[in-house]
Design a protein around this motif. Sequence first.
Motif, PDB file in Angstrom:
ATOM      1  N   ALA A 120      33.464  89.449  97.159  1.00  0.00           N
ATOM      2  CA  ALA A 120      33.925  88.113  97.545  1.00  0.00           C
ATOM      3  C   ALA A 120      35.043  87.652  96.615  1.00  0.00           C
ATOM      4  O   ALA A 120      36.041  87.051  97.065  1.00  0.00           O
ATOM      5  N   MET A 121      34.912  87.921  95.317  1.00  0.00           N
ATOM      6  CA  MET A 121      35.956  87.553  94.355  1.00  0.00           C
ATOM      7  C   MET A 121      37.274  88.246  94.698  1.00  0.00           C
ATOM      8  O   MET A 121      38.348  87.634  94.685  1.00  0.00           O
ATOM      9  N   ALA A 122      37.198  89.545  95.007  1.00  0.00           N
ATOM     10  CA  ALA A 122      38.415  90.305  95.304  1.00  0.00           C
ATOM     11  C   ALA A 122      39.071  89.823  96.598  1.00  0.00           C
ATOM     12  O   ALA A 122      40.292  89.614  96.655  1.00  0.00           O
ATOM     13  N   LYS A 123      38.277  89.642  97.650  1.00  0.00           N
ATOM     14  CA  LYS A 123      38.832  89.185  98.923  1.00  0.00           C
ATOM     15  C   LYS A 123      39.458  87.801  98.794  1.00  0.00           C
ATOM     16  O   LYS A 123      40.547  87.544  99.321  1.00  0.00           O
ATOM     17  N   THR A 154      29.882  80.975  86.222  1.00  0.00           N
ATOM     18  CA  THR A 154      29.437  81.052  87.615  1.00  0.00           C
ATOM     19  C   THR A 154      30.019  79.908  88.432  1.00  0.00           C
ATOM     20  O   THR A 154      30.446  80.091  89.578  1.00  0.00           O
ATOM     21  N   GLU A 155      30.082  78.725  87.844  1.00  0.00           N
ATOM     22  CA  GLU A 155      30.603  77.550  88.532  1.00  0.00           C
ATOM     23  C   GLU A 155      32.038  77.767  89.016  1.00  0.00           C
ATOM     24  O   GLU A 155      32.399  77.367  90.134  1.00  0.00           O
ATOM     25  N   SER A 156      32.860  78.406  88.192  1.00  0.00           N
ATOM     26  CA  SER A 156      34.262  78.625  88.586  1.00  0.00           C
ATOM     27  C   SER A 156      34.375  79.650  89.701  1.00  0.00           C
ATOM     28  O   SER A 156      35.312  79.604  90.514  1.00  0.00           O
ATOM     29  N   LYS A 157      33.452  80.575  89.776  1.00  0.00           N
ATOM     30  CA  LYS A 157      33.454  81.538  90.885  1.00  0.00           C
ATOM     31  C   LYS A 157      33.219  80.811  92.203  1.00  0.00           C
ATOM     32  O   LYS A 157      33.819  81.145  93.242  1.00  0.00           O
ATOM     33  N   VAL A 158      32.354  79.816  92.157  1.00  0.00           N
ATOM     34  CA  VAL A 158      32.034  79.051  93.366  1.00  0.00           C
ATOM     35  C   VAL A 158      33.141  78.065  93.710  1.00  0.00           C
ATOM     36  O   VAL A 158      33.633  78.022  94.845  1.00  0.00           O
ATOM     37  N   LYS A 159      33.585  77.284  92.730  1.00  0.00           N
ATOM     38  CA  LYS A 159      34.517  76.194  93.006  1.00  0.00           C
ATOM     39  C   LYS A 159      35.961  76.657  93.198  1.00  0.00           C
ATOM     40  O   LYS A 159      36.701  76.084  93.994  1.00  0.00           O
ATOM     41  N   ILE A 160      36.397  77.677  92.451  1.00  0.00           N
ATOM     42  CA  ILE A 160      37.793  78.113  92.533  1.00  0.00           C
ATOM     43  C   ILE A 160      37.956  79.291  93.486  1.00  0.00           C
ATOM     44  O   ILE A 160      38.836  79.302  94.334  1.00  0.00           O
ATOM     45  N   LEU A 161      37.079  80.297  93.357  1.00  0.00           N
ATOM     46  CA  LEU A 161      37.200  81.486  94.204  1.00  0.00           C
ATOM     47  C   LEU A 161      36.370  81.402  95.481  1.00  0.00           C
ATOM     48  O   LEU A 161      36.416  82.309  96.314  1.00  0.00           O
ATOM     49  N   ILE A 219      44.458  89.256  90.625  1.00  0.00           N
ATOM     50  CA  ILE A 219      43.255  89.701  89.910  1.00  0.00           C
ATOM     51  C   ILE A 219      42.281  88.535  89.738  1.00  0.00           C
ATOM     52  O   ILE A 219      42.696  87.409  89.435  1.00  0.00           O
ATOM     53  N   ALA A 220      41.010  88.822  89.897  1.00  0.00           N
ATOM     54  CA  ALA A 220      39.939  87.863  89.579  1.00  0.00           C
ATOM     55  C   ALA A 220      39.037  88.522  88.547  1.00  0.00           C
ATOM     56  O   ALA A 220      38.408  89.542  88.833  1.00  0.00           O
ATOM     57  N   ILE A 242      42.113  93.046  92.444  1.00  0.00           N
ATOM     58  CA  ILE A 242      41.036  93.628  91.632  1.00  0.00           C
ATOM     59  C   ILE A 242      40.094  92.500  91.248  1.00  0.00           C
ATOM     60  O   ILE A 242      40.534  91.375  90.977  1.00  0.00           O
ATOM     61  N   SER A 243      38.798  92.795  91.198  1.00  0.00           N
ATOM     62  CA  SER A 243      37.862  91.826  90.623  1.00  0.00           C
ATOM     63  C   SER A 243      36.861  92.541  89.732  1.00  0.00           C
ATOM     64  O   SER A 243      36.559  93.721  89.946  1.00  0.00           O
ATOM     65  N   THR A 244      36.380  91.835  88.727  1.00  0.00           N
ATOM     66  CA  THR A 244      35.326  92.360  87.855  1.00  0.00           C
ATOM     67  C   THR A 244      34.276  91.287  87.643  1.00  0.00           C
ATOM     68  O   THR A 244      34.591  90.116  87.445  1.00  0.00           O
ATOM     69  N   THR A 245      33.029  91.677  87.694  1.00  0.00           N
ATOM     70  CA  THR A 245      31.933  90.789  87.316  1.00  0.00           C
ATOM     71  C   THR A 245      30.846  91.646  86.681  1.00  0.00           C
ATOM     72  O   THR A 245      30.480  92.693  87.212  1.00  0.00           O
ATOM     73  N   GLY A 246      30.408  91.253  85.515  1.00  0.00           N
ATOM     74  CA  GLY A 246      29.438  92.097  84.823  1.00  0.00           C
ATOM     75  C   GLY A 246      28.763  91.390  83.678  1.00  0.00           C
ATOM     76  O   GLY A 246      28.994  90.200  83.425  1.00  0.00           O
ATOM     77  N   ASN A 247      27.949  92.136  83.003  1.00  0.00           N
ATOM     78  CA  ASN A 247      27.195  91.625  81.864  1.00  0.00           C
ATOM     79  C   ASN A 247      27.591  92.438  80.642  1.00  0.00           C
ATOM     80  O   ASN A 247      27.103  93.539  80.427  1.00  0.00           O
ATOM     81  N   ALA A 248      28.535  91.895  79.849  1.00  0.00           N
ATOM     82  CA  ALA A 248      29.026  92.625  78.682  1.00  0.00           C
ATOM     83  C   ALA A 248      28.098  92.494  77.478  1.00  0.00           C
ATOM     84  O   ALA A 248      28.266  93.213  76.489  1.00  0.00           O
TER      85      ALA A 248
END
Length: 414
Positions: free
Chosen positions: A336-339, A309-316, A277-278, A351-357
């Motif tokens: 991209a996160m899920a793949k 956002t930085e962790s999405k780029v650097k880790i995922l 999961i991401a 599974i991945s989720t990205t949103g504005n809560a």
Amino acid sequence: MQAEIITIGDEILIGQIVDTNSAFLGKEFNKIGISVYQITSVQDDKAHILKSLQEAEENADIIIITGGLGPTKDDITKHTLCQYFNDTLVEDEEVLANVEQLFSKYNIPLLEVNKHQALVPSKAKVLTNKYGTAPGMWMEKNGKVFVSLPGVPYEMKALILDLVIPKLREQFKFPFIMHKTVLTYGLGESSLAKRIEVWEDNLPSFIKLAYLPSLGRVRLRLSGKAMDKAKVEAEIEKQVALLLPQIEDVFIGFEEDKSIEAVIGVQLTEMGKTLSIAESCTGGNIAQAFTANPGASKYFKGSIVSYATESKVKILEVPESDIATNSVVSKEVAEAMAKNVLTLFNSDYAISTTGNAGPSKGDSDAEVGTVWIAIATKDKVYSEVFNFGNHREKVTVKAKNKALEMLQKEIKKK
């Protein structure tokens, strides 16, 4: 046979403590066929308690009172019961001996005020409290049973299980009550009700249906009540068998068995498949739902909470160009996160989720409540976008539930 529960104490009404006693009593009474008619919380006030006792006597056959039995001046339950039953307090030797024994056991000085715990209404049958100084008291009036119990949860529970329920069973014959709760995901309460309207209208009179909606799911609770246990069990099973074909596409399982995440876990284990999961806006809630179940390590490989956002780029390794072009809350980023988490953990599903809560928009101009959810497998990735409203907690929970629903549908395709 109906019961009413009266909880006494200002601490409940001001929110200082949560009334867990009533929930326990409701469950235990339901097991033996007693329906709880009403739960009332009242102040440490004589007039208020007297009014509640009178109303409860009119409503129910069994009245359970908890709280207000301490030795201090603010605990007035016993005095109020004496007024209600036109009675007086007397010293009970057995209770006094229990108080003395408890104080001696823990080497605590016994004060005169503590001895007052041995004062009970003369008409009461004393229920010995093995874990505290306040005794339970069983009283009867106009064919109704009144049971006063200490408010301390572990003391109250022991008295209910060890003494009150056995005594009630001796004195009364109760009907059999059975509940069966069907779990559904992905269809709203109104749409579900419309779909099963004819079936619901034809339920027998001793079977009731309740809709229990929450964020992204609806539980359907069938409740049967009759003196004949076999009749209730057979009819509940018959009605469930008639219901399931009508809701096959949204049916997950039965609440009495397991949650949707536990169902998915069993399915993945039986298939020999794994999950990663991401999460961004859901903040680890989906991973927590899986790891709360024993045996999750058989199928759950791991999770990345790439909140920034930085962790999405650097880790995922989400391409910065995708974020710059489409924003961090987008189809491209979710997929991209899920793949990439699928590849990172070498899992079969992701599974991945990205949103504005909310409440602010953060690193994206997407409307508050917007969530992209993606599902990835070894050979494909796809996503859907949702708007779950403007309440932060609601957005997070609905996103988690929708992600579980999407994964469940994907697994069902196999």
